[in-house]
Design an enzyme around this catalytic site. Structure first.
Site, PDB file in Angstrom:
ATOM      1  N   ASP A 155       1.733   9.063  10.126  1.00  0.00           N
ATOM      2  CA  ASP A 155       0.810   9.486  10.918  1.00  0.00           C
ATOM      3  C   ASP A 155       1.119   9.024  12.292  1.00  0.00           C
ATOM      4  O   ASP A 155       0.841   9.652  13.261  1.00  0.00           O
ATOM      5  CB  ASP A 155      -0.576   9.588  10.533  1.00  0.00           C
ATOM      6  CG  ASP A 155      -0.993  10.540   9.534  1.00  0.00           C
ATOM      7  OD1 ASP A 155      -0.185  11.444   9.178  1.00  0.00           O
ATOM      8  OD2 ASP A 155      -2.075  10.532   9.035  1.00  0.00           O
TER       9      ASP A 155
ATOM     10  N   ASP B 125       3.257   6.207   2.951  1.00  0.00           N
ATOM     11  CA  ASP B 125       3.362   5.286   3.963  1.00  0.00           C
ATOM     12  C   ASP B 125       3.290   3.726   3.537  1.00  0.00           C
ATOM     13  O   ASP B 125       2.406   3.593   2.795  1.00  0.00           O
ATOM     14  CB  ASP B 125       2.057   5.590   4.868  1.00  0.00           C
ATOM     15  CG  ASP B 125       2.104   7.055   5.579  1.00  0.00           C
ATOM     16  OD1 ASP B 125       3.170   7.618   5.496  1.00  0.00           O
ATOM     17  OD2 ASP B 125       1.156   7.535   5.775  1.00  0.00           O
TER      18      ASP B 125
ATOM     19  N   ASP C  29      -2.201  10.027   1.897  1.00  0.00           N
ATOM     20  CA  ASP C  29      -3.306  10.492   2.862  1.00  0.00           C
ATOM     21  C   ASP C  29      -2.310  10.963   4.181  1.00  0.00           C
ATOM     22  O   ASP C  29      -3.114  11.115   5.302  1.00  0.00           O
ATOM     23  CB  ASP C  29      -4.017   9.339   3.307  1.00  0.00           C
ATOM     24  CG  ASP C  29      -5.333  10.120   3.791  1.00  0.00           C
ATOM     25  OD1 ASP C  29      -5.658  11.298   3.901  1.00  0.00           O
ATOM     26  OD2 ASP C  29      -6.515   9.163   4.458  1.00  0.00           O
TER      27      ASP C  29
ATOM     28  N   ASP D 296       2.220   5.700  -3.533  1.00  0.00           N
ATOM     29  CA  ASP D 296       1.671   6.117  -2.287  1.00  0.00           C
ATOM     30  C   ASP D 296       3.070   6.539  -1.440  1.00  0.00           C
ATOM     31  O   ASP D 296       4.054   6.199  -1.975  1.00  0.00           O
ATOM     32  CB  ASP D 296       1.058   4.819  -1.747  1.00  0.00           C
ATOM     33  CG  ASP D 296       0.507   4.764  -0.340  1.00  0.00           C
ATOM     34  OD1 ASP D 296      -0.033   6.120   0.048  1.00  0.00           O
ATOM     35  OD2 ASP D 296       0.764   3.906   0.595  1.00  0.00           O
TER      36      ASP D 296
ATOM     37  N   ASP E 257       0.228   0.042  -1.243  1.00  0.00           N
ATOM     38  CA  ASP E 257       0.270  -1.142  -0.298  1.00  0.00           C
ATOM     39  C   ASP E 257      -1.326  -1.432   0.291  1.00  0.00           C
ATOM     40  O   ASP E 257      -1.682  -2.196   0.753  1.00  0.00           O
ATOM     41  CB  ASP E 257       1.357  -0.784   0.652  1.00  0.00           C
ATOM     42  CG  ASP E 257       0.694   0.029   1.730  1.00  0.00           C
ATOM     43  OD1 ASP E 257       0.258  -0.259   2.762  1.00  0.00           O
ATOM     44  OD2 ASP E 257       1.076   1.508   1.378  1.00  0.00           O
TER      45      ASP E 257
END
Length: 242
Positions: A19, A10, A99, A8, A179
Protein backbone atom coordinates in the site's frame (compact mmCIF):
# COMPACT_ATOMS: atom_id res chain seq x y z
CA UNK A 1 -5.00 -35.03 5.72
CA UNK A 2 -3.24 -31.95 4.39
CA UNK A 3 -1.68 -29.11 6.31
CA UNK A 4 -2.92 -25.57 5.74
CA UNK A 5 -0.33 -22.85 5.18
CA UNK A 6 -1.56 -19.31 5.82
CA UNK A 7 0.50 -16.28 4.83
CA UNK A 8 0.19 -12.60 5.49
CA UNK A 9 1.48 -10.64 2.48
CA UNK A 10 3.13 -7.31 3.36
CA UNK A 11 6.44 -7.72 5.22
CA UNK A 12 5.91 -11.49 5.07
CA UNK A 13 5.90 -12.59 1.44
CA UNK A 14 7.17 -9.26 0.15
CA UNK A 15 9.71 -7.23 2.09
CA UNK A 16 7.69 -4.04 2.20
CA UNK A 17 4.17 -2.66 2.38
CA UNK A 18 2.38 -2.82 -0.98
CA UNK A 19 0.00 0.00 0.00
CA UNK A 20 2.85 2.42 0.66
CA UNK A 21 5.02 1.06 -2.16
CA UNK A 22 2.46 2.22 -4.74
CA UNK A 23 3.26 5.83 -3.86
CA UNK A 24 6.50 5.42 -5.83
CA UNK A 25 4.51 5.79 -9.04
CA UNK A 26 3.74 9.45 -8.25
CA UNK A 27 5.90 12.19 -9.80
CA UNK A 28 7.45 13.11 -6.42
CA UNK A 29 7.69 9.45 -5.24
CA UNK A 30 5.82 10.55 -2.12
CA UNK A 31 2.45 11.91 -1.05
CA UNK A 32 1.85 15.60 -0.37
CA UNK A 33 1.74 16.59 3.30
CA UNK A 34 -1.97 17.46 3.21
CA UNK A 35 -2.80 13.91 2.16
CA UNK A 36 -0.41 12.16 4.55
CA UNK A 37 -1.87 14.11 7.46
CA UNK A 38 -5.34 12.78 6.66
CA UNK A 39 -4.50 9.38 8.13
CA UNK A 40 -5.38 9.39 11.83
CA UNK A 41 -4.18 5.90 12.71
CA UNK A 42 -7.53 4.26 11.99
CA UNK A 43 -9.55 3.16 8.95
CA UNK A 44 -6.55 2.44 6.71
CA UNK A 45 -8.71 1.17 3.84
CA UNK A 46 -10.62 4.46 3.72
CA UNK A 47 -7.32 6.33 3.66
CA UNK A 48 -6.03 4.14 0.82
CA UNK A 49 -9.10 5.04 -1.23
CA UNK A 50 -8.02 8.68 -0.98
CA UNK A 51 -4.42 7.78 -1.86
CA UNK A 52 -5.49 5.84 -4.94
CA UNK A 53 -7.85 8.67 -5.87
CA UNK A 54 -4.92 11.10 -5.69
CA UNK A 55 -2.82 8.78 -7.88
CA UNK A 56 -5.65 8.70 -10.42
CA UNK A 57 -5.92 12.50 -10.31
CA UNK A 58 -2.25 12.70 -11.34
CA UNK A 59 -3.13 10.87 -14.56
CA UNK A 60 -1.21 7.76 -13.53
CA UNK A 61 -2.67 4.72 -15.28
CA UNK A 62 -2.71 0.98 -14.72
CA UNK A 63 0.51 0.09 -16.65
CA UNK A 64 2.57 2.60 -14.65
CA UNK A 65 1.17 1.40 -11.33
CA UNK A 66 1.73 -2.23 -12.29
CA UNK A 67 5.37 -1.61 -13.22
CA UNK A 68 6.05 -0.01 -9.85
CA UNK A 69 4.30 -2.78 -7.93
CA UNK A 70 6.30 -5.45 -9.73
CA UNK A 71 9.48 -3.87 -8.37
CA UNK A 72 8.69 -4.59 -4.72
CA UNK A 73 11.26 -7.05 -3.31
CA UNK A 74 10.37 -10.40 -1.79
CA UNK A 75 11.59 -11.42 1.65
CA UNK A 76 14.85 -13.40 1.38
CA UNK A 77 14.22 -17.00 0.40
CA UNK A 78 10.48 -16.50 -0.02
CA UNK A 79 10.35 -17.23 -3.77
CA UNK A 80 12.11 -20.56 -3.22
CA UNK A 81 9.63 -21.35 -0.45
CA UNK A 82 6.65 -20.59 -2.69
CA UNK A 83 8.07 -22.71 -5.52
CA UNK A 84 8.50 -25.60 -3.06
CA UNK A 85 4.85 -25.21 -2.09
CA UNK A 86 3.86 -25.32 -5.77
CA UNK A 87 5.62 -28.68 -6.05
CA UNK A 88 3.89 -30.13 -2.98
CA UNK A 89 0.24 -29.25 -3.49
CA UNK A 90 -0.73 -32.86 -2.81
CA UNK A 91 0.31 -32.35 0.82
CA UNK A 92 -0.55 -28.72 1.55
CA UNK A 93 -3.17 -26.12 0.83
CA UNK A 94 -1.94 -22.54 0.93
CA UNK A 95 -3.79 -19.24 1.29
CA UNK A 96 -3.06 -15.54 1.76
CA UNK A 97 -4.99 -13.41 4.25
CA UNK A 98 -3.95 -9.80 3.72
CA UNK A 99 -5.08 -6.21 4.19
CA UNK A 100 -3.61 -5.34 0.77
CA UNK A 101 -5.86 -5.85 -2.26
CA UNK A 102 -6.52 -8.31 -5.07
CA UNK A 103 -4.89 -6.22 -7.81
CA UNK A 104 -1.57 -5.61 -6.04
CA UNK A 105 -1.20 -9.18 -4.83
CA UNK A 106 -2.06 -10.80 -8.17
CA UNK A 107 0.35 -8.52 -10.05
CA UNK A 108 3.22 -9.24 -7.68
CA UNK A 109 2.70 -13.01 -7.58
CA UNK A 110 2.26 -13.32 -11.34
CA UNK A 111 5.46 -11.37 -11.95
CA UNK A 112 7.48 -14.09 -10.17
CA UNK A 113 5.33 -17.02 -11.37
CA UNK A 114 4.39 -17.93 -7.79
CA UNK A 115 0.62 -17.46 -7.96
CA UNK A 116 0.06 -21.22 -8.32
CA UNK A 117 1.28 -21.71 -4.75
CA UNK A 118 -2.01 -20.31 -3.45
CA UNK A 119 -5.43 -21.92 -3.41
CA UNK A 120 -7.19 -18.78 -2.22
CA UNK A 121 -6.36 -15.10 -1.62
CA UNK A 122 -8.51 -13.44 1.04
CA UNK A 123 -8.01 -9.71 0.73
CA UNK A 124 -9.78 -6.47 -0.16
CA UNK A 125 -11.37 -6.59 -3.65
CA UNK A 126 -10.02 -4.04 -6.13
CA UNK A 127 -10.78 -3.11 -9.74
CA UNK A 128 -10.01 -0.30 -12.17
CA UNK A 129 -13.03 1.82 -13.10
CA UNK A 130 -13.83 3.32 -16.50
CA UNK A 131 -11.75 6.41 -15.71
CA UNK A 132 -8.68 4.30 -14.90
CA UNK A 133 -8.86 4.78 -11.12
CA UNK A 134 -8.12 1.82 -8.87
CA UNK A 135 -11.03 1.32 -6.47
CA UNK A 136 -10.85 -0.89 -3.39
CA UNK A 137 -13.62 -2.31 -1.23
CA UNK A 138 -13.73 -3.85 2.23
CA UNK A 139 -13.17 -7.61 2.37
CA UNK A 140 -16.08 -8.16 4.76
CA UNK A 141 -17.83 -6.80 7.83
CA UNK A 142 -17.30 -8.13 11.35
CA UNK A 143 -17.71 -7.33 15.04
CA UNK A 144 -14.15 -7.95 16.23
CA UNK A 145 -12.95 -4.97 18.32
CA UNK A 146 -9.33 -6.05 17.85
CA UNK A 147 -9.22 -5.69 14.04
CA UNK A 148 -9.67 -2.94 11.42
CA UNK A 149 -13.27 -2.62 10.27
CA UNK A 150 -12.60 -3.98 6.77
CA UNK A 151 -10.89 -7.26 7.73
CA UNK A 152 -10.69 -9.59 10.71
CA UNK A 153 -8.13 -12.21 9.78
CA UNK A 154 -9.42 -14.58 12.46
CA UNK A 155 -12.90 -14.51 10.93
CA UNK A 156 -11.46 -14.97 7.44
CA UNK A 157 -9.41 -17.98 8.57
CA UNK A 158 -12.17 -19.61 10.63
CA UNK A 159 -14.66 -19.21 7.77
CA UNK A 160 -12.21 -20.67 5.24
CA UNK A 161 -11.53 -23.72 7.40
CA UNK A 162 -15.28 -24.20 7.99
CA UNK A 163 -16.04 -23.96 4.27
CA UNK A 164 -13.32 -26.52 3.52
CA UNK A 165 -14.77 -28.88 6.11
CA UNK A 166 -18.16 -28.66 4.38
CA UNK A 167 -16.60 -30.12 1.23
CA UNK A 168 -14.74 -32.82 3.12
CA UNK A 169 -11.34 -31.18 3.62
CA UNK A 170 -9.99 -31.28 7.16
CA UNK A 171 -6.54 -30.01 8.10
CA UNK A 172 -4.21 -31.82 10.48
CA UNK A 173 -2.17 -28.66 11.13
CA UNK A 174 -2.33 -24.95 10.41
CA UNK A 175 0.94 -23.07 9.93
CA UNK A 176 0.36 -19.31 10.05
CA UNK A 177 3.13 -16.95 8.89
CA UNK A 178 2.96 -13.23 9.62
CA UNK A 179 4.57 -10.14 11.08
CA UNK A 180 2.02 -7.51 12.05
CA UNK A 181 -0.38 -6.56 14.78
CA UNK A 182 -3.38 -7.72 12.77
CA UNK A 183 -1.88 -11.24 12.65
CA UNK A 184 -2.27 -11.69 16.41
CA UNK A 185 -6.04 -12.17 16.26
CA UNK A 186 -5.95 -15.19 13.90
CA UNK A 187 -2.99 -16.70 15.76
CA UNK A 188 -5.03 -16.59 18.97
CA UNK A 189 -7.56 -18.87 17.27
CA UNK A 190 -4.99 -21.60 16.56
CA UNK A 191 -4.72 -24.83 18.54
CA UNK A 192 -1.79 -26.57 20.25
CA UNK A 193 -1.02 -28.70 17.20
CA UNK A 194 -0.69 -25.59 15.02
CA UNK A 195 2.32 -23.34 14.41
CA UNK A 196 2.69 -19.55 14.36
CA UNK A 197 5.68 -18.43 12.30
CA UNK A 198 6.47 -14.93 13.59
CA UNK A 199 8.86 -12.60 11.76
CA UNK A 200 11.77 -11.50 13.91
CA UNK A 201 11.97 -7.81 14.76
CA UNK A 202 8.40 -6.91 13.77
CA UNK A 203 5.32 -5.88 15.74
CA UNK A 204 3.82 -9.37 16.06
CA UNK A 205 6.90 -10.67 17.87
CA UNK A 206 6.72 -7.74 20.29
CA UNK A 207 3.01 -8.27 20.99
CA UNK A 208 3.39 -11.96 21.69
CA UNK A 209 6.41 -11.27 23.89
CA UNK A 210 4.42 -8.74 25.93
CA UNK A 211 1.59 -11.24 26.39
CA UNK A 212 3.99 -13.86 27.68
CA UNK A 213 5.62 -11.38 30.07
CA UNK A 214 2.22 -10.48 31.53
CA UNK A 215 1.49 -14.20 31.98
CA UNK A 216 -1.72 -13.61 30.07
CA UNK A 217 -0.71 -15.47 26.94
CA UNK A 218 -3.72 -17.13 25.36
CA UNK A 219 -1.70 -18.31 22.37
CA UNK A 220 -1.80 -22.11 22.15
CA UNK A 221 0.26 -22.92 19.03
CA UNK A 222 3.99 -23.46 18.85
CA UNK A 223 5.68 -20.08 18.28
CA UNK A 224 8.61 -20.07 15.87
CA UNK A 225 10.60 -16.95 14.98
CA UNK A 226 11.84 -16.51 11.41
CA UNK A 227 14.01 -14.05 9.53
CA UNK A 228 14.01 -15.59 6.05
CA UNK A 229 12.02 -17.89 3.83
CA UNK A 230 14.81 -20.45 4.11
CA UNK A 231 14.00 -20.96 7.79
CA UNK A 232 10.31 -21.49 7.03
CA UNK A 233 11.20 -23.85 4.20
CA UNK A 234 13.50 -25.89 6.44
CA UNK A 235 10.74 -26.32 9.01
CA UNK A 236 8.15 -27.11 6.36
CA UNK A 237 10.27 -29.85 4.86
CA UNK A 238 10.66 -31.50 8.26
CA UNK A 239 6.94 -31.06 8.96
CA UNK A 240 5.88 -32.73 5.73
CA UNK A 241 8.12 -35.72 6.41
CA UNK A 242 6.25 -36.58 9.64
Amino acid sequence: MKSLLVFDFDHTIVDGNSDTWVVRCTPEKKLPDWLRKKYNGKHWNEYMREVLGYIGDQGIKEPEIKQVMESIPYCPGMIDLLKFICQNKDRVDCIIISDSNTVFISWILEFTNTSLAFDSILTNPATFDEQGYLRIENFHSHNCPQCPDNLCKRKALVNFVADQLKVGVQYKKIIYTGDGGNDLCPIESLEENDVAMVRKGYKLEKLIGEMVERHSCSVKPLIMIWSSGEEILSYLKKCLMT
